[in-house]
Design an enzyme around this catalytic site. Structure first.
Site: not given
Lengths: 656, 599
Positions: B68, B70, B72-73, B157, B178, B203, B414
């Protein structure tokens, strides 16, 4: 394969494949409605004053049901549709229904609600959403003009014979049905499971079905039905033209055993691009002369492309002040839905979403007030209505919907034009109950589905072993019997079907997938028989669950349970189902004799026979006939001796 | 021995810079390529030298999958593909593909323009990187190559978030990214079928939390916002531009409408409108309610929420401001926070998880004196509230997903090590599967034993199936056949067919045993006695008395003949082939015992 529909572009077939029963599409033949009088939204004196029809001998007992208009006879009743065959096969046994596009699901409520169907329907999300809109529109059109009369007398076979064509020739009139209700639609749609392109769907572990993009409409799909060793491709309503939908996926159709081909273009001689051009120029011409343009259409599909063309065309043609009206109970929904299915659109439109912009330019037409949409002619529309104008509205059959009103309203003036773009209905038949007509009629059918040239290219490309198609495609159209190019040309010739026929598909199923457990695989001892070819004999336990087969290692022989218990005689009887391996090879006599001697047989005598040899063990009164492909041991009842000899013979043979 | 290997380069016992390497049946797949919000040095990106030590990324990796948008991904993606160098395919869903470059650009701007970092990826690199992206649709099976296939499942998410199944032959791994197991105001719940993967990588952000009902949290949130606004305070809600922000906007919008409130609600940065536009175009990815009603009213067209201008922060009176980014680590939300922190009437509501090292994390852990740049100390007097609105599955949700997918092994990423430990035990107890939680750079190796698919001839299979449909546990029947291995093609056929295919003749081995029987009567009668005897003993077998006087048991032939020398003895000739060896042998020994005396 059970063929339930005779309409080549509105198919309904049932395929029995391995242990599953799969219905391919659920098309509803609506051409039957052309035999009925239009349903006017506003009382039409012209229609209500049409004379009743009477037989040649003056008998007028049908004059309530049948009305005459300009030499044609129409049924004055709630319009009825021609359903797929329901008697050919027990439809409650259908496991799944695969839908290829929203036009091919219109008979769904009849099937899922009235046949005892308990299975699942698979379709893509746009197909379901737009299919729902089409059904909603249809139900709305019919229900908002309640008609008391439901004619049935004319359906009597003896009476139908006496009627003029085309009523006389109408097929299966007794099975014609009135439209379903919204409740039935909702119930039918609730049985649908949404799928995405290239999604592999397992049916009972035996069959895998996969929808592929077919390029014809939003979410339209072809289907692959396959097991591990057989593949059927179902091609229905496909297009290679670049319009708004995602392009057709051809590569995945390769290596089919059988390719079922339906839904080709209904107007093989017309070029869609040319037709769009003609559409625009005729539209402009009429409007410039102060006339109105009526475009009978479905609320989704080609209309998106037409609006996009007009978007580019109106300014250059000086039409920017002309209002465009789109009237349908689902007009708003259709326009909104078209903007949210980016994933199902062609590449160009997909990239717009990244900007982010709506994929279709009709959003801008609406924003700038050039295009207005209304649920019906009643309400807001009557206040906003300005002429000259362009009206898009349904139904293309001209038998119900707001289009009936505009036909009555504009039909008398030669300034106005009706432009037919939908190919599903013959425009002459559609116009018949409005005759005599002063309005101009332009026929610009836009059918983007495959034509025969594209089909032959496609077949060359994907090389199916067999092609199956409706009978209409296996010969040139009756009106153009010399056009040999207007039929499917392939080798071997296509197998054709017609309504109510059962077709055996040419399959040679030879293999099935089975899995060998790793423990078993480890225990196998392959031997090379020829270069590159190895054999291993397998003895294993077969487990079958959910149509999946697994071979597991045989259990270890059970330990003999001691001699304490007295055995019953029957315990000893061997299970004859334990198979011994087959043997192959031949026995070289000299070596065999040497081996016998090594094992302590002394008085060996060998005689030659016509086919081989006889080895005699004189003392043991034993005779061993050895031939190329057989060995026969004849001995006294001395089990020890027999087993010894047996094992010696086996040493020379290969086991399978 | 085939095996699956998993090495987290990021998100191993940690939240941030998710990046997990999976090797399955010889294929190497990288799952996510994120950045770490808690660091601004080398540690912010995963350590790709783990791969590049031994060669080029493109040669090593078969594909990259982004779950996705975000950061941090996906935050390290341009660095990974353009600066380290990767030219293979990158898979993500269409909404992710649409939104990802915008967030990357945002991130780049903050890093380069605001913090003045050099040697960061450029706008062009983001564009070039996105050219390598292939969009995947939900449930579509994407064939990466002939053997490797991937399939996306809905993860909730954020818009476009997906879980991925990676499959080679009969071996498979599922990576959740996530996910959220409960539908919220704008998205649906994650769902996966019973795909029984060898390994589920999940996660575990909320490994130990079980959240109360969403409704309570929403009511709490509204109450707090309402109270603050009523007493003239300002509410700051740090959010990421996409995702939680839309959910909270819908929530406040409906509340404002219902309560007829007048205090202004602002949404910072120009992203708002654009972001909401994405939500409008990707309606099929939202929850059922929005999808059903979007024609009448598009939930993402807000009436009460307006764009924020920097000057508004100093205007008097109550207001609610959504500002980015969500962890108060930089940008506008931090600016506003600094302005409002000193007033106890104000409130900051942290609606999501904050990574260690961020201002958000500090104030949530109770720190009230913050050291800012230039040795300034900021005293926080405003109220600090934490409301878990982040759309991660809680412990219950994680267990639910494990139950849905029925994996053979579970691997946690995660999340924080301590919490993971707890969840690991719970999973191992409840599902009786092994659970792993490797740290970054640590490899988990799982041996697999894939079964081998072969083609079985239909004739053989049908013959077997016809003989007994119900497997008898006590007396399993053996299937006997020959496996022909030619090139890489494996076929299991009956032995007869194998011989025929190979052009080999069958060699028939036949036995004929002479059994002497003491019987003075005629041969025919002897045969008849043999028949009735065998018939009574061999109840399960087909015993027949043929017109020519011979007796058959299945395919074994028994003939009676006179003895050449002894008229009181008859000779029974028992003849069988090797295939009937057991029965033949049994018959001879049975007959040897003699026949029961006729009564």
């Amino acid at each position: 394969m059970y063929c339930l529909s005779g309409h080549p572009t509105l198919p309904c077939n049932v395929l029995k494949f391995k242990s599953t029963t799969i219905m391919l599409d659920c098309g509803l033949d609506m051409t039957s409605t052309l035999n009925f009088l239009p349903l006017p939204l506003v009382q039409s004196p012209r229609l209500s004053n049409l004379p009743g029809w009477s037989l040649k001998d003056g008998n007028a007992f049908l004059d309530k049901e049948l009305k005459e208009c300009s030499g044609h006879v129409f049924v004055d009743s709630v319009p009825e549709f021609c359903l797929p065959e329901t008697e050919l096969i027990d439809l409650s046994t259908v496991d799944v229904i695969l839908i290829s596009n929203y036009h091919c699901m219109m008979a769904l409520p009849y099937i899922t609600e009235h046949t005892g169907f308990t299975g699942t329907v698979y379709a893509t999300e746009p197909t379901v959403q737009i299919g729902r809109l089409l059904m909603e529109e249809l139900v709305n059109f019919i229900e908002r003009v309640p008609k008391a009369q439901s004619a049935s007398l004319w359906k009597n076979k003896d009476i139908q014979r006496l009627l003029p064509s085309p009523l006389k020739d109408a097929v299966e009139v007794s099975t014609w049905r009135r439209c379903y209700t919204m409740q039935e639609v909702n119930s039918a749609l609730s049985k649908i499971q949404l799928v995405g392109y290239s999604q592999k769907i397992e049916l009972f572990g035996a069959v895998q079905v996969t929808p592929l993009s077919s390029g014809y409409a939003l979410g339209s799909s072809n289907w692959i039905i396959q097991s591990h060793y057989e593949k059927v491709s179902y091609v229905s309503g496909s297009s290679l033209l670049t319009t708004h939908p995602q392009p057709m996926d051809q590569a995945s159709l390769k290596n089919s055993d059988v390719l079922i081909l339906t839904g080709l273009t209904q107007i093989p001689t017309a070029n869609p691009d040319g037709m769009v051009g003609e559409f625009c120029s005729n539209l402009a011409l009429t409007v410039r002369n102060g006339g109105n343009v009526l475009v009978p259409c479905y609320p989704s599909g080609v209309i998106y492309d037409l609006l996009e063309c007009l978007y580019q065309y109106i300014d250059s043609a000086g039409l920017s002040s002309i209002p465009f009206y789109f009237i349908s109970p689902v007009a708003n929904s259709s326009l909104e839905f078209s903007q949210i299915f980016a994933e199902w659109l062609c590449h160009n439109k997909q990239t717009k979403v990244y900007l982010p912009e709506p994929p279709f330019p009709h959003a801008e037409l609406i924003q700038t007030n050039k295009l207005k949409h209304y649920p019906s002619i009643h309400g807001d529309f009557s206040n906003d209505f300005r002429q000259p104008c362009v009206v898009f509205t349904g139904h293309p059959s001209l038998r119900f919907g707001d289009v009936v009103h505009f036909m009555e309203l504009w039909g008398k003036s030669s300034l106005n034009t009706v432009i037919f773009t939908e190919p599903d209905f013959s425009y002459l038949e559609a116009l018949a109950p409005y005759q005599p007509l002063a309005m101009k009629c332009i026929y610009c059918p836009i059918d983007t589905r495959l034509n025969f040239i594209q089909v032959s290219k496609l077949l060359k490309e994907v090389q199916p072993l067999h092609v199956v198609c409706p009978e209409q495609y296996a010969q040139p159209p009756p009106a153009q019997s010399h056009r040999m190019d207007l039929m499917i040309d392939c080798q071997p010739p296509a197998m054709s079907y017609r309504r109510a026929e059962v077709l055996a598909l040419p399959f040679k199923r030879r293999y099935e997938k089975i899995e060998i457990m790793p423990e078993l695989a480890d225990s196998l001892v392959p031997m090379e028989i020829k270069p590159g070819v190895s054999l291993a004999t397998v003895s294993a336990v077969l487990h079958t669950k959910d149509n999946k087969h697994v071979l597991q290692p045989p259990p270890r022989p059970a330990q003999p349970t001691g001699g304490k218990k007295r055995k019953r005689a029957s315990d000893d009887i061997p299970d004859c189902k334990v198979l011994k391996p087959l043997l192959s090879g031949s026995i070289p006599v000299e070596q065999f004799v040497q081996t016998l001697e090594k094992h302590g047989f002394s008085d060996i005598k060998v005689e030659d026979t016509a086919k081989g040899h006889i080895v005699l063990l004189q003392e043991a009164e034993t005779l061993i006939q050895i031939e190329e492909d057989s060995t026969h041991i004849i001995c006294d009842n001395d089990e020890m001796l027999r087993v010894r000899l047996r094992d010696l013979v086996l040493k020379f043979l290969q086991k399978f | 021995m085939p095996e699956i290997r998993v090495t987290p380069l990021g998100a191993g016992q940690d939240v941030g810079r998710s990046c997990i390497l999976v090797s399955i049946a010889g294929k190497n797949v990288m799952l996510d390529c994120g950045m770490h919000m808690g660091f601004s040095d080398d540690r912010r990106f995963p350590d790709f030298s783990y791969i590049t030590r031994s060669g080029r990324l493109t040669d090593f990796l078969d594909c990259v999958i982004i779950s996705h948008f975000h950061l941090d991904h996906c935050g390290a993606l341009p660095y990974f593909s353009e600066m380290v160098g990767y030219d293979g395919p990158i898979y993500m869903t269409q909404p992710t593909q649409a939104i990802c470059p915008i967030l990357l650009e945002d991130y780049r701007k903050i890093a380069v323009d605001k913090k003045g970092e050099a040697n960061f990826f450029t706008s062009q690199m983001i564009k070039d990187c996105m050219k390598k992206v292939v969009a995947v649709h939900l449930h579509q099976t994407v064939q990466v190559d002939d053997e490797l296939e991937i399939k996306a499942y809905y993860a909730g998410h954020v818009l476009g978030a997906a879980m991925f199944q990676i499959k080679v032959g009969s071996e498979s791994v599922v990576y959740t990214g996530d996910y959220n197991m409960t539908p919220d105001r704008h998205l649906g719940a994650a769902w996966i079928d019973k795909c029984r993967p060898n390994l589920l990588i999940t996660e575990s952000t909320y490994a130990t939390t079980i959240r109360d009902s969403k409704r309570c949290r929403e009511r709490d949130f509204l109450k707090k916002v309402h109270e603050t606004v009523e007493r003239g305070g300002k509410v700051l809600i740090p959010v990421f531009a996409l995702g939680r922000a839309q959910e909270l906007c819908i929530l406040l919008e409906t509340f404002w409408e219902r309560m007829d409130l007048k205090a202004p609600i602002y949404f910072s940065t120009g992203l708002t409108e654009k972001a909401n536009h994405y939500y409008k175009l990707f309606i099929p990815w939202t929850n059922q309610k929005i999808r059903k009603t979007f024609v009448q009213r598009n939930m993402f067209e807000f009436k009460h929420i307006k764009a924020f201008d920097r000057a508004f922060a100093d205007s008097p009176g109550p207001m609610v401001v959504f500002a980015t980014p969500g962890m108060l680590h930089a940008g506008q939300s931090l600016q506003i926070f600094r302005k409002w922190a000193g007033n106890e009437k104000n409130m900051v509501i942290m609606p999501g998880y904050c990574v260690q090292g961020t201002v958000g994390h500090k104030i949530l852990s109770g720190q009230r004196k913050l050291e800012m740049e230039g040795r300034q100390v900021l005293e926080v007097k405003m109220q600090v509230e934490y409301m878990s609105f982040s759309a991660h599955a809680d412990a219950k949700g994680i267990m639910q997903l494990v139950g849905q997918a029925e994996p053979e092994n579970v691997l946690l990423v995660h999340g924080e090590a301590k919490k993971m430990e707890f969840l690991k035990q719970k999973i191992e107890q409840e599902f009786r599967v092994s659970c792993y939680m490797p740290a970054n750079g640590e490899t988990v190796t799982l041996p697999t034993s894939p079964s081998i698919p072969v083609g079985i001839s239909l004739g053989l299979l049908k013959r077997e199936m016809a003989q007994g449909l119900l497997p008898d546990a006590k007396k399993p029947r053996l299937l006997h056949g020959t496996l022909i291995m030619k090139d890489s093609n494996l076929r299991l056929v009956s032995s007869e067919q194998a011989l025929k295919e190979l052009g080999l003749a069958e060699h028939q081995l036949r036995f004929t045993c002479r059994v002497h029987l003491h019987d003075t009567r005629k041969e025919q009668e002897a045969a008849a006695r043999v028949y009735s005897h065998l018939k009574s003993v061999l109840k399960d077998h087909c015993v027949q008395h043929l017109p020519d006087g011979s007796v058959t048991v299945e395919s074994i032939l028994i003939q009676a003949a006179a003895h050449s020398e002894d008229p009181g003895t008859k000779v029974l000739l028992v003849s069988w082939t090797y295939q009937d060896e057991e029965l033949g042998s049994y018959l001879t020994s049975l007959l040897k015992k003699g026949l029961p005396q006729a009564s």
